[in-house]
Design an enzyme around this catalytic site. Structure first.
Site, mmCIF file in Angstrom:
data_model
loop_
_atom_site.group_PDB
_atom_site.id
_atom_site.type_symbol
_atom_site.label_atom_id
_atom_site.label_comp_id
_atom_site.label_asym_id
_atom_site.label_seq_id
_atom_site.Cartn_x
_atom_site.Cartn_y
_atom_site.Cartn_z
ATOM 1 N N HIS A 147 99.302 9.128 123.882
ATOM 2 C CA HIS A 147 99.148 8.574 122.528
ATOM 3 C C HIS A 147 99.051 9.714 121.497
ATOM 4 C CE1 HIS A 147 97.425 5.522 125.354
ATOM 5 N NE2 HIS A 147 98.194 4.726 124.621
ATOM 6 N N ASP A 181 97.499 9.855 130.661
ATOM 7 C CA ASP A 181 98.180 8.559 130.555
ATOM 8 C C ASP A 181 99.690 8.711 130.338
ATOM 9 O OD1 ASP A 181 97.554 9.587 128.095
ATOM 10 O OD2 ASP A 181 96.396 7.856 127.412
ATOM 11 N N ASP A 221 98.122 13.968 125.747
ATOM 12 C CA ASP A 221 97.840 12.542 125.967
ATOM 13 C C ASP A 221 99.065 11.736 125.512
ATOM 14 O OD1 ASP A 221 95.109 10.582 126.104
ATOM 15 O OD2 ASP A 221 96.768 9.777 124.920
ATOM 16 N N HIS A 236 91.520 10.186 119.073
ATOM 17 C CA HIS A 236 91.893 9.211 118.032
ATOM 18 C C HIS A 236 90.844 9.089 116.923
ATOM 19 C CE1 HIS A 236 95.362 7.863 120.213
ATOM 20 N NE2 HIS A 236 94.683 7.317 121.191
HETATM 21 ZN ZN LIG Z 1 95.889 8.094 125.468
#
Ligand SMILES: [Zn+2]
Length: 365
Positions: free
Chosen positions: A173, A259, A171, A134
């Protein structure tokens, strides 16, 4: 198959100050060392650590970090870390000493990458913390302080002769940081497979395909919540593999968050350890086609202390070409859920993402 592995005790000492806020008893933190340390423990218990080659993370200099982040960003991070802690932006808090640990995490990804590129190992897994996918050039976000994969890739491009890199991010996200660093770079393909609008809320749509001069080198597959192996594998086979084939990388890096597991408290997907192993098999098939088998995986998120260790074990077992040495405890039921199958609304999202990839030129029509 020779498999390298990076970890360092200091990764577990980073304090993300993710304490759930002041209004409840401590203990519901998300970004803690627990899931990663338990993954290391399971690798040890099962003898897997004895079958892989331990690699030492490299201590990176500020000049290495500054290939991606501005010097002022690196200096600010270091000064706050020296002063006891602070924040680099958006959900990016940290305690004392996190600058050195984060730099060592980026250096861990680089050590994995260097060993693979030099042919010392065929593939490598970097179990690092804090995560990096991120982090943007000038903004820490979502527990990520430094852009681990771009920092490692840029050092490899500068020093190891690597030219074309494909980064595939599983991931749960969006891999906004990697995408933003390489938005205008036609020589790095950034593909993110994530839960739609989870974090960051505003990015990761199918319309984001790269800046001028690099159109078709950013690809996004924003899967609906509830997606399981069927959706992930359909996305891989119809979009990711053709895009990587068209791009022809000389190195493939996986941003390996766990995740998207069916037990994760932060995501709402259904992948199991066996599901992650099948994605790893597909990544190895791509590596066999394009990079002489070379594949690097860099750990990202993953917040279930139950699932993450088994996801990591199953992925590394696949890299080794062996059966996972132990079953997934009482949670094997995940593999038997009807919703592991591709559903019609998931197919529609993947098909739309594929259409966007075709329009961008990433996949031949
Ligand atoms: Zn994540």
């Amino acid at each position: 198959m020779s498999v390298g592995f990076v970890c360092d005790e200091r990764y577990f000492w980073h304090d993300a100050r993710d304490d759930g806020g002041p209004f409840v008893q401590r203990g519901a933190d998300m970004e803690t060392p627990e899931s990663r340390r338990r993954m290391l423990n399971l690798l040890s218990l099962t003898g897997t650590l004895d079958r892989i080659e331990r690699l030492q993370p490299l201590e990176l200099d500020p000049t290495d970090l500054e290939r991606v982040h501005p010097a002022e960003y690196v200096a600010s991070f270091r000064a706050q870390s020296d002063a006891g802690g602070g924040s680099m932006g958006d959900y990016a808090d940290f305690g004392a000493g996190s600058y050195e640990i984060a730099a060592l995490a980026a250096g861990g990804v680089y050590a994995a990458l260097e060993a693979v590129v030099r042919g010392e190992v065929t593939s490598a897994y970097a179990l690092v913390r804090p995560p990096g996918h991120h982090a943007e050039r000038t903004l820490g976000r979502g527990y990520c302080l430094l852009a681990n994969i771009p920092i490692a890739v840029e050092k490899a491009r500068a020093e190891l002769g690597v030219t074309r890199v494909a980064v595939i991010d599983w991931d749960v996200h969006h891999g906004n940081g990697t995408q933003s660093v390489y938005w205008d770079d036609p020589d790095v393909l950034s593909i993110s497979l994530h839960q739609n609008q989870l974090f960051p809320f505003e990015s990761g749509t199918t319309g984001e395909t790269g800046g001028p001069g690099a159109t078709g080198t950013s690809l996004n597959i924003p899967l609906p919540a509830g997606s399981g192996s069927g959706a992930y594998e359909y996305a891989w086979d119809t979009l990711i593999a053709p895009a990587v084939d068209a791009f022809a990388p000389d190195l493939i890096v996986i941003a390996s968050g766990f995740d998207a597991s069916g037990l994760d408290p932060m995501g709402r997907m259904l992948l199991s350890p066996a599901g992650f192993a099948r994605l790893t098999r597909r990544a190895l098939d791509l590596a066999d086609r394009w990079t002489g088998g070379r594949l690097v995986l860099a750990h990202e998120g993953g917040y279930s202390p139950v699932a993450v260790p088994f996801c990591g074990l199953y992925v590394i077992s696949e890299l080794l070409g062996v059966e996972p040495p132990v079953p997934f405890g009482d949670f094997g039921y995940l593999d038997d859920l009807d919703d592991q199958q591709l559903n019609i609304h998931q197919r529609a999202v993947v098909d739309a993402a594929r259409d966007a990839a075709v329009r961008s030129g990433a996949i031949p029509d």
